[in-house]
Design an enzyme around this catalytic site. Structure first.
Site, PDB file in Angstrom:
ATOM      1  N   GLU A 162       3.002  14.740 -13.059  1.00  0.00           N
ATOM      2  CA  GLU A 162       1.588  15.079 -12.928  1.00  0.00           C
ATOM      3  C   GLU A 162       0.841  14.126 -13.857  1.00  0.00           C
ATOM      4  O   GLU A 162       0.670  14.399 -15.037  1.00  0.00           O
ATOM      5  CB  GLU A 162       1.327  16.536 -13.315  1.00  0.00           C
ATOM      6  CG  GLU A 162      -0.089  16.982 -12.991  1.00  0.00           C
ATOM      7  CD  GLU A 162      -0.755  17.781 -14.097  1.00  0.00           C
ATOM      8  OE1 GLU A 162      -1.878  18.251 -13.882  1.00  0.00           O
ATOM      9  OE2 GLU A 162      -0.172  17.913 -15.187  1.00  0.00           O
ATOM     10  N   ASP A 170       4.786  18.313 -16.525  1.00  0.00           N
ATOM     11  CA  ASP A 170       3.370  18.633 -16.681  1.00  0.00           C
ATOM     12  C   ASP A 170       2.690  17.682 -17.662  1.00  0.00           C
ATOM     13  O   ASP A 170       3.290  17.237 -18.641  1.00  0.00           O
ATOM     14  CB  ASP A 170       3.253  20.076 -17.183  1.00  0.00           C
ATOM     15  CG  ASP A 170       1.823  20.513 -17.399  1.00  0.00           C
ATOM     16  OD1 ASP A 170       1.060  20.497 -16.421  1.00  0.00           O
ATOM     17  OD2 ASP A 170       1.471  20.858 -18.540  1.00  0.00           O
TER      18      ASP A 170
END
Length: 732
Positions: A468, A415
């Site tokens: 990401e 993330d």
């Protein structure tokens, strides 16, 4: 780990200073005062038992009464050599109950100097075997070994119900200059609640912290760790693991269902599904719908439901909301047996400020940077890991290793990579510090990410890593030996933003924005891209995918069908958030299950059927997945028909087989539309998003489509077809 040789009895340091420090819970080296010590004429055994009225020591002559030398609970015995480990008989002052237990200070330390060295160097990839709690044998006695890193502590103690949460009772042994503290507590049952009480060396501040390396915690809002219970889970996924090791993922279909465990489905009373219940309900659904993988939003332990799992406090623990570690193993195992891979959303970018967890763990900025310009994330109110600190690197690398090794996880989605890579991420001038070269790149984070990916790909064959990453940082998914970060794939945020922006436009304006459909192909092969329609796009006022679509109700559903057709035929692997597949009407709400009742309505059932058919077509058709990352797998037929907002392209497989995709982004049916084709032969329509089965108007091209013999758009021949409104068709 094997026990180290037992040290020689220490010189007795039983002066007033050591005693006072013990009673004040400030004794840095408890082994210098408690346990066995050489004294003239034999040995002395000293214990601290403040909640006992009498204590006996087991000797070769039987149990001998120990003398109470201080009414705070210090007991001593002097005599000839004592057999180690020795047993104590204890009489509880309040109840008079008598029990027998071994003295923790009768046992040697176990953690090897080599492991401590690797940990301090940032090269201990399985630090979870060293730190945290482990059921072990020490000198033939079963117990729990505790170990924690707190280099700036004066004293660290294990506290729990078993010692009245009294930090004086079980102070830990400092392991040289490693910053690690260790203690073996005999006969402590699995599932015992505990924390660490830490006294800072400089300030005297006392902190009560949960174990960063714990594998299980009590249910929120409580946050104590639990001592481990020996896992007896027997994995049945060997066939999957062997197959994964030889998996050619570059050329394989990867179709991911992104899911939040707590809000996919719930019981009628609003309670969560357990990991086992999730497996029983989810896996048949994934198989029916044609997904190859499920990606779980973070299930690492976290205190706040509303954080969606992204503010992690337990980097080695599956959250207890849904069950114990063995239950999560069951979930992963059942997925594998059904041919479904499991990917975890993993959060090494930041951690929350909760006082019971990593933040200022030993009273100093230990896991984070001291300077908020480096260590504080302004957007999320969280701390940023200090990737340049070796022990922090060992911690994070070991966390990733743990999930992949212990739970057989098939991949990690990392993330917020952009926030890790840039020192000035979401900061104004003067709010950040440059690197040693004066730049804005976080050099320590770059090194960490490369080490992470090198470890994953080197030790876990077939496991994937996903970044990401929302910027144009180069070579995110290129090998580290070529200067890349080493990820398997990168989320294509550019494709997602351009596509959703385009789909929200009124079709009358779309021809002015045609480049938002075509621009992606200018960079589509610079990375191994995955095309996301993720949770981030259906929260915080962004509206659901359905509500993003333009037009009246019929057009909104038609646009959504067209969007999915475009996604599933565009080069790149695929990921869709739960609820997208049946046109969830509302934004995602973490405290509610999805609106499954919508499937009672024809338009929503049509979307679900469409995506199910598209998914299986993608899985079963090499032309749609084999060359996702290679220019040979895609070519435009016509990308210039902006006036009619139509694009057409072909997808190819390694054997030369191909499919033609034609997409009409206006609500105008187009009859007599000419499309160039690469071969002079008949074609058939194998998919049409405007089918009545999906809720469309059923305009299409039944039967054989015969070539006209006329070259078109640089192709050897052409066909005349009918394009349905706001729809896509696929021809073979």
């Amino acid at each position: 780990m094997k026990s180290l040789p037992f040290p020689s009895p220490s010189r007795d340091l039983a002066g007033d200073s050591a005693q006072s420090l013990l009673l004040a819970a400030r004794l840095h080296a408890p082994g210098s005062y408690l346990g066995i010590h050489s004294v003239p004429g034999g040995e002395l055994v000293r214990v601290f038992q403040p909640y006992m009225s009498r204590v006996w020591l087991q000797t070769s002559s039987g149990f001998q009464v120990m003398e109470c030398t201080h009414d705070a609970g210090i007991f001593e015995w002097k005599g000839e050599a004592v057999t180690r480990p020795y047993l104590l008989r204890l009489e509880h002052a309040e109840t008079g109950v008598i029990e027998e237990r071994y003295d923790p200070y009768a046992f040697p330390v176990q953690i090897s100097g080599h492991d401590l060295y690797l940990f301090n160097e940032g090269r201990l990839l399985q630090a979870y075997h060293m730190l945290g709690t482990h059921q072990v044998k020490n000198q033939g006695v079963t117990g729990t070994r505790f170990a924690v890193w707190a280099p700036n502590a004066e004293r660290v103690s294990v506290v729990g119900d078993f010692n009245h949460w009294d930090g004086r009772v079980c102070p830990m042994m400092a392991r040289d200059h490693s910053g690690v503290w260790e203690l073996f507590i005999p006969d402590l049952p699995g599932g015992t609640l505990y924390k660490y009480e830490i006294r800072n060396h400089s300030t005297g501040e006392i902190l009560l912290k949960t174990d960063p390396y714990a594998t299980r915690y009590e249910l929120r809002p409580n946050n104590a760790a639990l001592t481990p219970v020996e896992s007896r889970y027997e994995w049945q996924d060997n066939d999957w693991m062997v197959q994964r090791a030889g998996w050619d993922w570059l050329h394989a279909p990867v179709n991911i269902y992104e899911l939040h465990v707590g809000s996919w489905k719930r019981h009628p009373d609003g309670s969560f599904y357990s990991y086992q219940e999730l497996a029983d309900h989810l896996i048949p659904y994934l198989q029916e719908m044609g997904y190859s993988h499920v990606e779980l939003l973070p299930i690492s332990e976290h205190p706040l439901d509303e954080s969606w799992g992204y503010q992690v406090t337990g980097y080695f623990a599956a959250t207890s909301r849904y069950g114990n570690p063995e239950a999560f193993m069951y979930f992963v195992d059942k997925c594998h047996q059904a041919g479904i891979g499991v990917i975890l959303d993993w959060v090494p970018a930041h951690f929350p400020q909760d006082s019971f967890s990593l933040a200022r763990f030993d009273g100093t900025a230990l896991y984070e940077h001291e300077d908020p310009r480096l260590g504080y994330h302004q957007d999320w109110g969280t701390y940023i890991f200090n990737y340049g600190r070796s022990e922090v690197k060992s911690f994070l690398l070991s966390s990733a290793h743990y999930w992949l090794s212990v739970f057989h996880i098939d991949g990690l989605r990392v993330d917020a990579v952009a926030s890790m890579l840039y020192l000035d991420y979401s900061r104004k001038e003067g709010e950040w510090l440059p690197n040693r070269f004066g730049g804005r790149e976080n050099l320590d984070a770059i090194d960490f990410l490369r080490e992470l990916n090198t470890m994953v790909h080197g030790e876990f064959s077939g496991a994937l890593t996903f970044a990401e990453e929302s910027t144009s940082w180069p070579a995110v998914s290129r090998p580290t030996y070529l200067g890349g970060l080493g990820f398997s794939m990168k989320w294509n945020m550019g494709w997602m933003n351009d596509t959703l922006n385009y789909m929200q436009l009124d079709p009358i304006h779309r021809h002015y924005h045609h480049n938002e459909l075509t621009f992606n192909q200018l960079y589509a092969y610079t990375e191994n891209f995955i095309l996301p329609l993720s949770h981030d796009e259906v929260v915080h006022g962004k509206k659901s995918l359905l509500d993003k679509m333009s037009g009246d109700v019929w057009q909104m559903f038609a646009n959504l069908r067209l969007l999915f057709t475009y996604q599933m035929t565009c080069p790149g692997k695929k990921i869709n958030f739960m609820g997208n597949e049946f046109a969830q009407g509302r934004e995602w709400r973490v405290n509610h299950e999805l609106d499954w009742y919508l499937l009672e309505r024809d338009p929503h059932r049509g979307i679900q059927m469409l995506l199910r058919n598209l998914n299986h077509l993608y899985l079963d058709t090499p032309a749609l997945h084999e060359l996702d990352f290679f220019t040979e797998g895609f070519s435009w037929i016509d990308c210039h028909d902006s006036e009619q907002s139509v694009i057409s392209y072909q997808r190819r497989a390694r054997d030369g087989s191909f499919m033609l995709v034609i997409l009409n982004f206006t609500p105008v049916p187009r009859t007599g539309y000419r499309v160039g084709v690469p071969e002079s032969r008949t074609y058939q329509e194998v998919f049409n998003s405007d089918s009545t089965y999906y809720g469309g108007s059923n305009i299409g091209n039944p039967g054989d489509i015969v070539p006209t013999g006329q070259q078109w758009s640089g192709q050897v021949d052409s066909i005349i077809i009918t394009l349905p409104p706001l729809a896509g068709i696929i021809l073979i």
